[in-house]
Design an enzyme around this catalytic site. Structure first.
Site: not given
Ligand SMILES: N[C@@H](CCC(=O)N[C@@H](CS)C(=O)NCC(=O)O)C(=O)O
Length: 219
Positions: A12, A39, A52, A64
């Site tokens: 990520c 998860k 995350v 965030e």
């Molecule tokens: N805007 C968030 C984006 C975080 C994000 O999109 N993380 C993804 C992995 S790269 C995630 O956890 N995806 C799991 C999901 O959406 O269920 C940040 O900046 O922390």
């Protein structure tokens, strides 16, 4: 046991921002990898959006990536990762915002429109335009490098770098590129690649390609 827990996922880029932050600040934290494809229940209970990165500090959660990094900046002010001067601080925040509000959506469109060559031509031009904006309005006006805001590394560098690390996948799979005129950007990338926080969190092109290629295989 450190009183900060970081919940992350190896691939990520958002979590990488915070892993880089921990290294830049020398913060001792425990790292928990979350299986985002399956998860666990404890994660669903802990994380309001299931995403995350997320940190738990003194029992309270913050999530965030950009908010976490600003929180860590507040709690651990040394070494500083935002300029002291209010105007420069505002400029840093403008570029942090630029990354998420303008640059990342342009990259995401390359993935979203991967089956539509007409749209991809426009998307490639839009990405090139974002790089030129970063070069001319950002890097050239903000300072002489080696970092985004000038001599010192800041949160702006951490905001962009994980996505620049993955950009070769966008070149390889969807024909995007960094315009030749972006010489300052190339110097900045070289400086960031030498940074310990990047070297300790970087993954190989093969690692990233395996993940990005899945988009092309999907419908
Ligand atoms: N805007 C968030 C984006 C975080 C994000 O999109 N993380 C993804 C992995 S790269 C995630 O956890 N995806 C799991 C999901 O959406 O269920 C940040 O900046 O922390």
């Amino acid at each position: 046991m450190p009183d900060i827990e970081l919940f992350s996922f190896e691939a990520c880029p958002f979590a990488q921002r915070t892993r880089m932050m921990m290294i830049e600040k020398g913060i001792d934290c425990s790292l928990t990898e979350v299986d985002l494809y399956n998860k666990p229940d404890w994660w669903k209970e802990l994380s309001p959006h299931g995403k995350v990165p997320l940190i738990r500090h003194n029992g309270e959660i913050v999530y965030e990536s950009r908010i976490i990094n600003e929180y860590l900046e507040d709690v651990f002010p040394d070494p500083p990762l935002l300029p002291k001067n209010s105007q420069r601080r505002a400029l840093a925040r403008i570029w942090i915002d630029y990354c998420d509000t303008y640059f990342l959506p342009a990259l995401h469109k390359l993935i979203g429109d991967r089956h539509d060559e007409d749209k991809q031509r426009e998307n490639r031009a839009a990405v090139a335009e974002k790089f030129l904006f970063i070069e001319n309005e950002g890097l050239k006006k903000l300072g002489r490098g080696p970092f985004f805001m000038g001599e010192e590394i800041t949160l702006v560098d951490l905001q962009f770098m994980p996505f620049i690390e993955r950009f070769p996948c966008y070149e390889e799979l969807w024909g995007a590129d960094i315009p030749d005129e972006c010489s300052r950007l190339r110097e900045w990338i070289k400086s960031m690649e030498q940074r310990e926080s990047h070297r300790k969190t970087v993954n190989t092109l093969e690692f990233h390609m395996q993940r990005y290629e899945k988009y092309n295989k999907a419908a």
